[in-house]
Motif scaffolding. Structure first.
Motif, PDB file in Angstrom:
ATOM      1  N   MET A   1       0.835  -1.171   0.000  1.00 43.11           N
ATOM      2  CA  MET A   1       0.000   0.000   0.000  1.00 43.11           C
ATOM      3  C   MET A   1       0.888   1.246   0.000  1.00 43.11           C
ATOM      4  SD  MET A   1      -2.657   1.438   2.932  1.00 43.11           S
ATOM      5  CE  MET A   1      -3.256  -0.169   3.270  1.00 43.11           C
ATOM      6  N   ARG A   2       0.484   2.229  -0.783  1.00 45.75           N
ATOM      7  CA  ARG A   2       1.191   3.512  -0.820  1.00 45.75           C
ATOM      8  C   ARG A   2       0.354   4.575  -0.129  1.00 45.75           C
ATOM      9  NH1 ARG A   2       5.492   4.307  -3.658  1.00 45.75           N
ATOM     10  NH2 ARG A   2       5.073   6.477  -4.124  1.00 45.75           N
ATOM     11  N   LEU A   3       1.050   5.474   0.550  1.00 45.47           N
ATOM     12  CA  LEU A   3       0.382   6.567   1.250  1.00 45.47           C
ATOM     13  C   LEU A   3       0.990   7.897   0.818  1.00 45.47           C
ATOM     14  CD1 LEU A   3       0.330   5.163   4.896  1.00 45.47           C
ATOM     15  CD2 LEU A   3      -1.512   5.071   3.203  1.00 45.47           C
ATOM     16  N   ARG A   4       0.159   8.933   0.883  1.00 42.16           N
ATOM     17  CA  ARG A   4       0.629  10.310   0.669  1.00 42.16           C
ATOM     18  C   ARG A   4       0.350  11.079   1.953  1.00 42.16           C
ATOM     19  NH1 ARG A   4      -2.425  11.963  -3.495  1.00 42.16           N
ATOM     20  NH2 ARG A   4      -0.879  11.197  -4.956  1.00 42.16           N
ATOM     21  N   VAL A   5       1.352  11.762   2.470  1.00 46.36           N
ATOM     22  CA  VAL A   5       1.184  12.596   3.656  1.00 46.36           C
ATOM     23  C   VAL A   5       1.331  14.055   3.245  1.00 46.36           C
ATOM     24  CG1 VAL A   5       3.632  12.410   4.348  1.00 46.36           C
ATOM     25  CG2 VAL A   5       1.897  13.035   6.045  1.00 46.36           C
ATOM     26  N   GLU A   6       0.442  14.875   3.752  1.00 46.28           N
ATOM     27  CA  GLU A   6       0.513  16.324   3.589  1.00 46.28           C
ATOM     28  C   GLU A   6       0.559  16.907   4.989  1.00 46.28           C
ATOM     29  OE1 GLU A   6      -2.562  17.874   0.932  1.00 46.28           O
ATOM     30  OE2 GLU A   6      -2.921  15.807   0.308  1.00 46.28           O
ATOM     31  N   PHE A   7       1.455  17.876   5.229  1.00 46.88           N
ATOM     32  CA  PHE A   7       1.566  18.405   6.584  1.00 46.88           C
ATOM     33  C   PHE A   7       2.072  19.838   6.593  1.00 46.88           C
ATOM     34  CE2 PHE A   7       5.713  16.756   5.622  1.00 46.88           C
ATOM     35  CZ  PHE A   7       6.583  17.677   6.186  1.00 46.88           C
ATOM     36  N   THR A   8       1.761  20.520   7.690  1.00 43.19           N
ATOM     37  CA  THR A   8       2.311  21.838   7.984  1.00 43.19           C
ATOM     38  C   THR A   8       2.668  21.859   9.470  1.00 43.19           C
ATOM     39  OG1 THR A   8       0.144  22.776   8.492  1.00 43.19           O
ATOM     40  CG2 THR A   8       0.950  23.060   6.253  1.00 43.19           C
ATOM     41  N   THR A   9       3.627  22.700   9.813  1.00 44.77           N
ATOM     42  CA  THR A   9       3.975  22.923  11.213  1.00 44.77           C
ATOM     43  C   THR A   9       3.800  24.407  11.512  1.00 44.77           C
ATOM     44  OG1 THR A   9       6.328  23.249  10.723  1.00 44.77           O
ATOM     45  CG2 THR A   9       5.622  21.003  11.252  1.00 44.77           C
TER      46      THR A   9
END
Length: 83
Positions: A1-9
């Protein structure tokens, strides 16, 4: 399975990258993920599930320790046709 993460700090600093943002960039760029895109107001990376989840764990621990007061993230399963 492939995942995409999007994030901000946060907190943001428009004059220079805060320490927690520098740490976040370092974690993501050295995690062995694919399609890493680091931008001032949002970051994305994609990879195998184990690699993404390990990177997220490290990202949360290190950015909070470096002064982040908020980390927003979203993880999506990447379907074969979404690439």
């Amino acid at each position: 399975m492939r995942l995409r993460v999007e994030f901000t700090t946060e907190p943001f600093d428009l004059d220079e990258a805060p320490g927690h943002a520098v740490v976040a960039r370092e974690v993501i760029e050295t995690a062995g993920l694919d399609e890493v895109d680091v931008e001032p107001f949002g970051n994305t990376a994609e990879g195998g599930a184990d690699a993404v989840l390990a990177a997220v764990d490290t990202l949360l621990r290190r950015t909070l320790a470096a002064g982040a007061t908020r980390v927003s993230l979203q993880i999506n399963v990447v379907e074969e046709g979404d690439r």
